[in-house]
Write a protein that holds these residues in place. Structure first.
Motif, PDB file in Angstrom:
ATOM      1  N   SER A 559      -3.737   6.458   9.702  1.00 18.00           N
ATOM      2  CA  SER A 559      -5.179   6.199   9.665  1.00 18.00           C
ATOM      3  C   SER A 559      -5.961   7.399   9.163  1.00 18.00           C
ATOM      4  N   PRO A 584      -6.279   1.354   7.514  1.00 13.77           N
ATOM      5  CA  PRO A 584      -7.169   0.431   8.241  1.00 13.77           C
ATOM      6  C   PRO A 584      -8.473   0.188   7.487  1.00 13.77           C
ATOM      7  N   LYS A 586     -11.082  -2.560   5.634  1.00 13.99           N
ATOM      8  CA  LYS A 586     -11.450  -3.973   5.629  1.00 13.99           C
ATOM      9  C   LYS A 586     -12.197  -4.373   4.366  1.00 13.99           C
ATOM     10  N   THR A 587     -12.843  -3.412   3.714  1.00 13.52           N
ATOM     11  CA  THR A 587     -13.564  -3.706   2.478  1.00 13.52           C
ATOM     12  C   THR A 587     -13.103  -2.767   1.373  1.00 13.52           C
ATOM     13  N   ASN A 605      -1.028  -4.294   2.278  1.00 16.27           N
ATOM     14  CA  ASN A 605      -1.064  -4.439   3.750  1.00 16.27           C
ATOM     15  C   ASN A 605      -2.328  -3.857   4.382  1.00 16.27           C
ATOM     16  N   THR A 606      -3.420  -3.826   3.626  1.00 14.34           N
ATOM     17  CA  THR A 606      -4.716  -3.511   4.224  1.00 14.34           C
ATOM     18  C   THR A 606      -5.407  -4.838   4.579  1.00 14.34           C
ATOM     19  N   LYS A 607      -6.617  -4.752   5.107  1.00 16.33           N
ATOM     20  CA  LYS A 607      -7.294  -5.963   5.567  1.00 16.33           C
ATOM     21  C   LYS A 607      -8.423  -6.396   4.634  1.00 16.33           C
ATOM     22  N   ILE A 608      -8.389  -5.915   3.401  1.00 15.84           N
ATOM     23  CA  ILE A 608      -9.458  -6.289   2.471  1.00 15.84           C
ATOM     24  C   ILE A 608      -9.342  -7.769   2.093  1.00 15.84           C
ATOM     25  N   ARG A 609     -10.481  -8.393   1.798  1.00 14.57           N
ATOM     26  CA  ARG A 609     -10.522  -9.813   1.436  1.00 14.57           C
ATOM     27  C   ARG A 609     -11.037 -10.037   0.022  1.00 14.57           C
ATOM     28  N   THR A 629      -2.558  -8.454   1.551  1.00 16.33           N
ATOM     29  CA  THR A 629      -3.979  -8.457   1.912  1.00 16.33           C
ATOM     30  C   THR A 629      -4.479  -9.906   1.964  1.00 16.33           C
ATOM     31  N   TYR A 630      -5.783 -10.074   2.228  1.00 17.05           N
ATOM     32  CA  TYR A 630      -6.359 -11.416   2.287  1.00 17.05           C
ATOM     33  C   TYR A 630      -7.120 -11.772   1.017  1.00 17.05           C
ATOM     34  N   HIS A 651       0.255 -12.917  -0.116  1.00 14.99           N
ATOM     35  CA  HIS A 651       0.662 -12.610   1.252  1.00 14.99           C
ATOM     36  C   HIS A 651       1.394 -13.813   1.822  1.00 14.99           C
TER      37      HIS A 651
END
Length: 716
Positions: A559, A584, A586-587, A605-609, A629-630, A651
């Motif tokens: 992180s 970590p 998200k954007t 494997n990050t959380k970005i969409r 990712t998403y 994913h």
């Protein structure tokens, strides 16, 4: 140390960039053209000088000169990247384009002026370095001679292990029996047995025990043990062979051998060994050409003769000759037994202090089964207090101990020999493992893409850059410097790693060459400009007061605070590689669009969409990895990335309800067929859009394609 090793890789990149500018953008350079030509001349002279230094040998003064030149080469790389971008973006076609470009050129004249000043500054510094060298009258011949003498002495490193008692050795019985059997039994034709293993695994010790075995001594008429240096002279090698045979038989040696030519010496060996059953051990052969030179002097009269070659290179004896015997590191139990013998010889068996037993096993694990490392570190610890504090200090500071402790110096020397023998183009590729954690399996295709993004790979006619890079990786594996970590079911390598002790040597070399730096929790003391950076779970204040303007690669493991992230993205200028895998986030950070030199971007494997439109500014991007990712759709601006070679965006669903395992792809904008350099595209989500399938026909470089939601009528 090969002074020019790393510099030559940078020289090649710099000259390629300069030649490209002078050739392709000549009419756009304006006043920069003569300045660039002068700078190229200065660098060419410096390269010739450094090659002379390398030939003469190592010296502390030359290391200082080389370090100074290397920093200037790095500065030149940054300058050329900026110059390429500036020149290409001031280009306008035709008369109308010329009129349109006038205000643009007026606006950007200060930038062009700054480039010209920087070129002059680099030239001045190069000239200053050369003047200082002349002022102090550095004599390369004298310095080199002492250095070469040192190198020659270091090659006699095997003497001590050769005479160890059998009771002091561990794990040698089985391989000794197998090798003895290969020597004394089997077919009558001349057979070559290649004993292969990484440095420090005990090849020479094993070979000596086999050579001295009474069964071997009694089976052959002639015996010879021949050490082979990395930079051998074939004439001297032939003379050594002749001398050994005559010494073992107590026969006089003709003085004529001192004046004989290569062919005469080879003929003399051939005639002496004719119709005899002989065994020769060539210890530490480094190159295939060494064996090709030697084999013509050895007769094959079907007398059952044998040649045993110890080597770190898997193909040294050639595919058409003999048997390859791979010597593996010690097993965990063997390694522990050897460590206890060396470290606790004065303590009764089974009475190891409890406070240090756990740490001891961690240290043994770090040695990775290498007898050389186990014996050296165990011997050093045997003289230390048996306290957990003292031993923990050794475990945590092994990297420093290897570089400073004289008792461990020979580990560094032996393991460094493999590095020093590498071709120039492979040294950067090998040092890249310094950017990954110890014992970290790196996916082979990822490593290859990173090397390409950094500009390490030389183009070869008829091959893609990926194919050339794969050859580099196989070369490192064949040299026993890189290990295969995992393979696919069909046999192809999936991932690779380096041995733990090799990793420690890589970290040392990276520090010496200012190749990379790792930030692990605490802020390091640094006096050099950072070029490549690995970050492990840092605190916010670790990155304060540090300059990142010269960074070329950043890897984030763990992180990082948002404050650090924004500081990073606002200060990068020369970045080529950015790996935020698993961060970590998200954007998608909009600031990434300002990294105009970026070639490789991983946000796996990050959380970005969603990807930002600013991505379209990364004109040179070759790899975009948003796997795991998403992200469900790629922006229209992706079509600006004409250099894109690898696009990974998907994913997996691993839910409890059916379908239990499902792949989600991404929707692509119309016009994707314009990305003609794409080699991998996975996964494309068709989703009733048959037009997108037709565009795939334009992707003539495509080697791997993943598609989801394909309808039956779209199949053909």
């Amino acid at each position: 140390m090969a002074v020019t090793g790393l510099e030559c890789v940078s020289f090649r990149y710099v000259f390629d960039q300069m030649d490209s500018l002078l050739r392709e953008e000549a009419h756009l350079l304006g006043q920069l053209r003569p300045s660039l030509q002068d700078l190229r001349g200065e660098l060419d002279s410096m390269r010739s000088f450094l090659r002379d230094v390398d030939a003469a040998g190592e010296s502390h003064v030359m290391r200082t000169v080389a370090d100074q030149v290397k920093e200037l080469i790095y500065d030149t790389e940054d300058l050329l990247d900026n110059s390429h971008h500036h020149v290409r973006h001031t280009h306008r076609h035709g008369f109308v384009g010329l009129l349109q470009s006038i205000p643009y050129h007026l606006k950007h004249f200060p930038a062009q002026h700054r480039i010209a000043i920087k070129i002059q500054d680099i030239k001045t510094q190069l000239q200053s370095i050369m003047m200082r060298r002349q002022r102090y009258a550095i004599n390369l011949t004298e310095e080199g001679s002492s250095s070469r003498g040192g190198k020659g002495r270091l090659h006699n490193r095997h003497v001590a292990p050769c005479f160890l008692k059998d009771s002091e050795l561990v794990g040698i019985d089985r391989p000794r029996e197998e090798l003895v059997n290969l020597l004394v039994n089997g077919e009558q034709k001349l057979t070559v047995i290649s004993l292969v293993g990484m440095g420090g695994v005990g090849k020479t010790t094993l070979a000596r025990k086999v050579y001295d075995d009474e069964r071997v001594k009694g089976c052959f008429h002639c015996h010879a043990w021949i050490p082979v240096t990395p930079k051998f002279e074939i004439e001297e090698l032939f003379k050594s062979i002749i001398s050994r045979f005559h010494e073992n038989k107590s026969e006089p040696i003709s003085r004529r051998i001192d004046t004989m030519e290569r062919d005469q010496l080879a003929e003399m060996i051939f005639e002496y060994l004719k119709d005899k059953r002989y065994v020769i051990v060539f210890d530490d052969v480094w190159h295939i050409n060494a064996w090709n030179e030697i084999k013509h002097a050895l007769p094959d009269d079907n007398c059952g003769s044998r040649v045993l070659v110890t080597t770190r290179i898997r193909d040294t004896s050639g595919k058409s000759y003999g048997h390859v015997y791979c010597l593996d590191p010690l097993t965990q139990s063997e390694a522990w037994l050897l460590f206890c013998k060396k470290t606790f010889h004065s303590i009764p068996e089974g009475n190891i202090p409890l406070g240090i037993e756990g740490i001891s096993k961690d240290i043994v694990e770090l040695c990775g089964g290498l007898p050389l490392a186990i014996e050296a570190i165990g011997g050093l610890l045997s003289n230390k207090e048996k306290t957990s504090i003292e031993w923990k200090k050794m475990q945590d500071n092994l990297n420093t101990e290897l570089s400073r402790n004289e008792n461990l110096g020979h580990i560094k020397i032996i393991l460094s020999l493999s590095y020093n023998d590498l071709p120039e183009v492979l040294k950067y590729c090998f040092l890249y493992f310094s950017l990954f954690p110890r014992n970290y399996p790196v996916t082979c295709i990822t490593l290859i893409r990173l090397w390409i993004a950094e500009g390490f790979i030389e183009s070869e006619s008829g091959k893609t850059m990926e194919e050339v890079a794969e050859g580099y990786l196989h070369n490192l594996i064949d040299r026993s410097m890189v290990q295969v970590a995992e393979s696919y079911d069909y046999g192809r390598m999936r991932s690779c790693r380096v041995h733990d002790m090799i990793h420690e040597i890589i970290l040392l070399k990276s520090e010496e060459e200012n190749f990379s730096k790792s930030l692990i929790k605490q802020k390091p003391g640094m006096c050099k400009t950072i070029r490549r950076l690995s970050i492990y779970n840092t605190q916010a204040d670790v990155l304060q007061d540090m300059s990142f303007s010269h960074l070329r690669a950043v890897f984030l493991f763990g992180s990082m605070s948002k404050t650090c992230m924004h500081k990073f993205f606002s200060s990068f200028k020369s970045l080529r590689v950015l790996s935020l895998a698993g961060a970590p986030i998200k954007t998608f950070p909009v600031e990434i669009g300002n990294l105009l030199q970026l070639r490789y971007l991983s946000m796996r494997n990050t959380k970005i969409r969603k990807l930002s439109k600013s991505l379209g500014r990364l004109k040179y991007l070759e790899t975009l990895d948003v796997k795991g990712t998403y992200v469900s759709a790629l922006p229209l601006k992706i079509l600006n990335l004409r250099h894109l070679r690898h696009l990974l965006a998907y994913h997996y669903n691993t839910g409890r309800d059916p379908p239990f395992y499902y792949t989600y792809g991404v929707k692509l904008p119309k016009g994707i067929g314009i990305l003609k350099n794409l080699q991998k595209l996975s996964y494309l989500e068709v989703n009733n859009d048959s037009a997108i399938l037709k565009e795939l026909g334009n992707l003539v470089q495509l080697k791997r394609l993943g598609i989801v939601k394909l309808r039956e009528k779209d199949g053909q």
